[in-house]
Design an enzyme around this catalytic site. Structure first.
Site: not given
Lengths: 169, 328, 594
Positions: C212, C296, C338
């Site tokens: 992220e 991801n 994700d």
């Protein structure tokens, strides 16, 4: 032998203390006095200079929209969530401020960063932008409906509005 | 089309003139002047007002109908039918292919050149699309196209309505947040055209120009290949130091320079800034003095634009401008 | 000797005395084979049960299965707390305690304190040593999903684990002294480390977190004795960084292109493309391959990274000595939701081709995207991909190409909401580890039944801040239960039983030869159910939520103990407004029979 060692130790201590007395001002960043947290004062409670700093953009609607844009675009929203309730970063709406609860404390968190992972934006954004961000964060806090500081501030503001000095608690 | 219209117009005018001034049968007054009987009928006029032929026989109804059908319906229908076919063909020629209109998110087909122009206050993001991700690239405020090729332009907006208008090449087409409009431009000769945002979009709407440069296909390929390359690595330690100042400044919060960690998504891509003709969406010519002024304080040049005056001292300003000047 | 007869009684007494030395003072324990049911892998290789727990998932094949049988379906209702130990920290306790010999090892969430507990005194463990590494607090604001530590490793007298501030540390297991500490990445750039290392052939395998944060994902091998890095394989970029050479043999043609870790990205997006290795690693000693997954792609906004985004959301099979990839398979090309690929790859030999046919060497992987994959672990071929929870983002996985048939209306876009995508970004199963029972031939998986609304936003990469670019709203899936503990037959490809849970199922699972399945819930209920039927046999509410792994061991006194950490946190914070969400805590609970 003992006297020699004693003499060397005393001399070292003297030199060391002399050295530390000579250069304190060069080691301190400029304008640190403004944010020093004062000790108690028998003559009455003292405040930090910075406690009195007011956000020039507080509640300014144009500034709030600009602050909202910055909150999203500077990646604040991804750490603190779009609603400000926190995630990777702490909540900005629960009334608990780790580093102090005045507008200047919030400004300096964004401006200088903090040691637990908050990055510093101060040398990248002009101060006006950061104040607009702080204004938006305060609006988020007010809108969140969280009890505590927000309610307390509203009460203080209401009382202050009635007093002759006009709003300064 | 024009020729056919002229011919038809002349014929109709001739017909009209004849209808007004054609010689009448002797002794027969114009219809309006003939006496009418009490019941509004012709007396002893078997022609029913249609007149008589030279032989004296009254003209029949069928003749009148024949004239109306032929002159009034069939011949115009044929002429219009031919024109319809010609029109449809021309329309097809000036329309976008169906797939370009149908799917705004699909990558372009091979052989097609598709560009995505996103209007932002107050600049134009120009992204050249390709099915191969490594062949896509992004620039700003300047659109280069090869001569003689139709370029499909997808128009999008993120904030308010803008309008894409390059008067020398195409009409206006709005950029509306929440939808993608599609138009195309095609230049038939090389040149530089200025375009303008044609829908009031805020304080600096007037300074939101786009430059369209049409060049030969070979030149365009060279330009595109250059635009695809990342920013050059600094040649020496001084250049490295300049780049370092840039990468630690506020510029990277909003701007991207491919080939460096700078990947801001909010302002124009600067990877080849020095190759552009103008700065700030046509506001300033791309020259060192203007670049200094723009970087130092954009709000004095274009107040209300989104670029803030990033705090920097003179040495930083010099380093940043020096670095930006290497981004050819 | 003239007459040996008087010696015999003496010898007899001596023999008896020697024999009695085996019997522990406290209690006679039945040490017959039923208390040590052999663990078999595919009914071929028996592995003896030694009563220890030396690897986070019990064995390197990722089974979380114990052969201990003292506690079973008949007596588990009598299970009671033996002792507790406070870890001295709050926040998410995601790891599993290790027991080696008579010592238990624990590591806390940040500040990653390590404890060694001496188990010799049965009800009163003594603190053998405490190690405080003092990692940098700057890592706190860089961890996406709480400041957790997901596990620690023991090998060759060393306790090895990752610090949140992107260091790997090795501690002398006997003394608690630091042996080495290696800096693996820059925490200022948003890279942290939370994953459980796996030690294979004297190499410590570790990976980063930061999918992220625009991190560049990697897996590395460190020398166990010195901490020196031996190789590092990235998840994205040119073949030289991804460690691909002529030995690379993926099964699917679309995974075979040269430098695909670069060409499946625009410009240099691969360098901040995620693919972090924050999950589990398993190892096949016979094939000498490690298996692990990647996170991801970064950012969540898919419009900023056109292309398949190799090798994110994928599984790698690598040679542990060189790090070279043998094969790879991407579960979710160009992920838009994700759906990380980091969940464990359990190593099993299963009769996929039917009874009477030879078993296939496979890995079984419950993916975030709600499909459970059975993949031939020699070649990377997908043998089956079956939905194990409610989902609607894809119709199916194409068995010829291995690619999903994505539903166009569930794609995600910038500044446009897509409603009701299932599963949620947290996935139909997150990182909490499954368990496999060779007795029931079932896998036990903690699953989530959540859906989401999703909108992507343009996002700038600002090093040290999230490179995320998405906002989601959470909805509960059909049925109203946010989670479900399921028993899954990987050969028949169906659910055998399921236990709905109010909260998402977020604890690893333990299964034993006593036919028990043990797991925890977010509310803090520690449960034991029957492995064959799912019937609840015992439950106890602990002080805080359970997201760490239950384990079981044989203590020095010969009794079987069950241990689990309580301490809510992790990625469950989004549910703190749901009634029943517990307060934070940090306690080790140990249970035994009276």
């Amino acid at each position: 032998m003992m006297r020699l060692l004693t003499g060397i130790s005393v001399a070292t201590l003297l030199v060391a203390s002399a050295c530390s007395e000579e250069t304190p001002s060069a080691l301190l960043p400029a304008n640190v006095s403004a944010s020093r947290v004062p000790t108690g004062d028998p003559a009455g409670p003292r405040r930090r200079e910075t406690d009195l700093v007011v956000n020039p953009f507080a509640r300014d609607p144009m500034a709030l929209r600009e602050g909202e844009r910055l909150y999203r675009e500077m990646n604040c929203a991804d750490c603190h969530r779009y609603s400000g309730t926190g995630g990777m970063g702490p909540s900005l709406v629960d009334g608990e401020w780790i580093y102090g609860d005045t507008p200047f404390d919030r400004f300096s968190s964004v401006d200088g960063g903090r040691t637990r992972g908050m990055p510093a934006y101060g040398h990248m954004l002009p101060p006006e932008s950061i104040w607009k961000l702080v204004a938006y964060i305060d609006e988020l806090k007010g809108k969140s409906g969280e009890p505590g500081r927000a309610a307390g501030e509203a009460t203080r503001a209401a009382i202050g509005a009635q007093s002759p000095q006009g709003g300064r608690p | 089309m024009l020729g056919v219209s002229i011919v038809v117009t002349i014929l109709v005018l001739i017909g009209l003139a004849w209808a007004i001034w054609h010689p009448r049968a002797p002794g027969l007054a114009p219809e309006a002047d003939r006496p009418a009987d009490a019941r509004g009928e012709r007396l002893n006029d078997e022609s029913g007002g249609r007149g008589h032929e030279e032989s004296g026989r009254p003209r029949s109804e069928r003749t009148g109908v024949r004239v109306m059908v032929w002159a009034g319906a069939v011949v115009p229908a044929v002429i219009l039918g031919v024109l319809l076919i010609v029109t449809m063909r021309v329309l097809a020629d000036v329309s976008l292919p169906a797939h370009a209109l149908a799917d705004h998110d699909a990558p372009p087909l091979p052989g097609e050149l598709t560009v995505r122009v996103t209007g932002r206050q107050y600049w134009w993001e120009v992204k050249y699309l390709d099915a191969e991700p490594q062949r896509t690239f992004e620039t700003a405020n300047e659109l280069h196209i090869p001569v003689g090729q139709r370029v499909i332009v997808r128009l999008a907006a993120d904030d308010v309505i803008h309008s894409f208008w390059v008067p020398g090449l195409a009409g206006k087409m709005d950029l509306v947040p929440g939808r993608t409009n599609v138009t195309f431009i095609e230049a038939s000769r090389p040149g530089v055209w200025r375009g303008q945002c044609a829908e009031y979009c805020g304080m600096q709407h007037a300074k939101m120009a786009i430059t369209v440069v049409a060049e030969s296909p070979e030149q365009w390929e060279v330009w595109a290949a250059r635009q695809r390359t990342p920013a050059p690595t600094p040649a020496d330690s001084a250049a490295s130091a300049d780049r370092r100042v840039f990468l630690t400044s506020g510029c990277v919060l909003c701007h991207a320079v491919r080939g460096t960690p700078a990947r801001g998504e909010l302002g124009p891509d600067l990877t080849h800034l020095a190759s552009r003709l103008t700065l700030a969406a046509g506001t300033l010519p791309n020259a060192p003095g203007h670049l200094y002024g723009w970087v130092a304080n954009p709000q004095t040049i274009k107040p209300g634009s989104k670029m803030p005056a990033v705090p920097m001292d003179p040495a930083e300003l010099h380093a940043i401008v020096r670095y930006l000047s290497t981004l050819r | 000797m003239s007459n040996p007869a008087p010696l015999f009684p003496v010898l007899g007494v001596l023999v008896l005395a020697l024999a009695s030395c085996d019997v522990p003072a406290a209690r006679q324990v039945d040490r017959t084979s039923s208390a040590q049911a052999p663990v078999t892998r595919g009914d071929t290789i028996p592995l003896p049960e030694d009563g220890q727990w030396t690897v986070q998932s019990k064995n390197v094949e990722g089974w979380r299965y114990s052969g201990l049988t003292e506690i079973d379906t008949t007596n588990v209702r009598n299970l009671r707390e033996a002792w507790t130990f406070s870890t001295g920290t709050l926040r998410g306790h995601e790891g599993t305690p290790l027991v080696v010999g008579s010592t238990m090892y624990l590591v806390t969430p940040f500040p990653n304190i390590a404890y060694a507990l001496d188990l010799a005194a049965p009800m009163q463990p003594a603190l053998k040593w405490k190690f405080q590494p003092n990692p940098s607090p700057r890592a706190i604001g860089k961890a996406c999903c709480d400041i957790v530590n997901r596990g620690w490793a023991y090998a060759d007298g060393k306790l090895v684990y990752n610090l949140l501030d992107a260091h790997t540390v090795a501690v002398d297991a006997e003394t608690g002294r630091e042996l080495w500490r290696t800096k693996m990445d820059e925490v200022e750039n948003g890279v942290t480390m939370t994953m459980p290392p796996l030690v294979v052939k004297g190499k410590v395998l570790v990976g980063n977190s930061g999918g992220e944060m625009g991190a560049h994902g990697w897996l590395a091998a460190l020398d166990l004795n010195t901490g020196r890095q031996l190789w590092r394989a990235h998840a994205t970029g040119p073949d030289s960084l991804v460690r691909i050479d002529s030995t690379y043999r993926p099964f699917y043609e679309w995974m075979r292109r040269t430098n695909s870790g670069l060409t499946s990205w625009p410009a240099d997006e691969w360098s901040r493309g995620g693919g972090a290795s924050w999950g589990w690693i398993t190892y096949d000693a016979a094939l000498d391959l490690i298996y692990y997954g990647t996170s991801n792609p970064s950012p969540w906004n898919q419009e900023q990274r056109q292309g398949d985004n190799l090798f994110t959301a994928a599984v790698f099979a690598r040679d542990p000595d060189t790090g070279m990839a043998r094969w790879a398979y991407q579960f979710t090309p160009h992920d838009e939701w994700d759906y990380d690929g980091v969940n464990e790859n359990t190593i099993l030999d299963l009769p996929i081709d039917g009874p009477g046919r030879p078993t296939r060497s496979v890995i079984v992987h419950f993916n975030r995207n709600a499909f459970v994959y059975v993949i031939d672990r020699r070649t990377g071929q997908v043998l089956s991909a079956t939905p194990f929870q409610h989902m609607n983002w894809a119709d199916s996985i194409n068995m010829t190409t291995g690619r999903p048939h994505v539903r166009a209306e569930k794609r995600t876009w910038e500044n446009r909401w897509t409603r009701d995508i299932c599963p949620h970004a947290l996935g139909a199963k997150n990182h909490p580890h499954t368990a496999w029972s060779p007795r029931t031939r079932l896998m036990y998986a903690p699953t989530l039944n959540l859906c989401m609304d999703y909108i992507a936003r343009p996002v700038s990469y600002i090093a040290g801040t999230p490179y995320w670019g998405a906002e989601t709203k959470t909805n509960v899936g059909p049925g109203g239960n946010r989670g479900e503990l399921i028993a899954w037959d990987p050969v028949a490809r169906r659910k055998v039983w399921g236990i709905p849970e109010k909260f998402p199922s977020f604890s690893p699972v333990l299964t034993t030869a006593g036919d028990l399945v043990l797991y925890g819930t977010i509310e803090g209920d520690f449960k034991a159910v029957h492995a064959r039927t799912g019937q609840l046999l015992w439950t106890k509410r602990l002080g805080s939520g359970i997201i760490g792994g239950p384990m079981t061991y044989r203590g020095p006194d010969g009794k079987q103990y069950v241990a689990v950490l309580s301490g809510i946190g992790g990625a469950t914070g989004g549910f703190r407004d749901v009634p029943g969400y517990p307060q934070q805590g940090g306690t080790l609970h140990v249970f035994t029979l009276p």
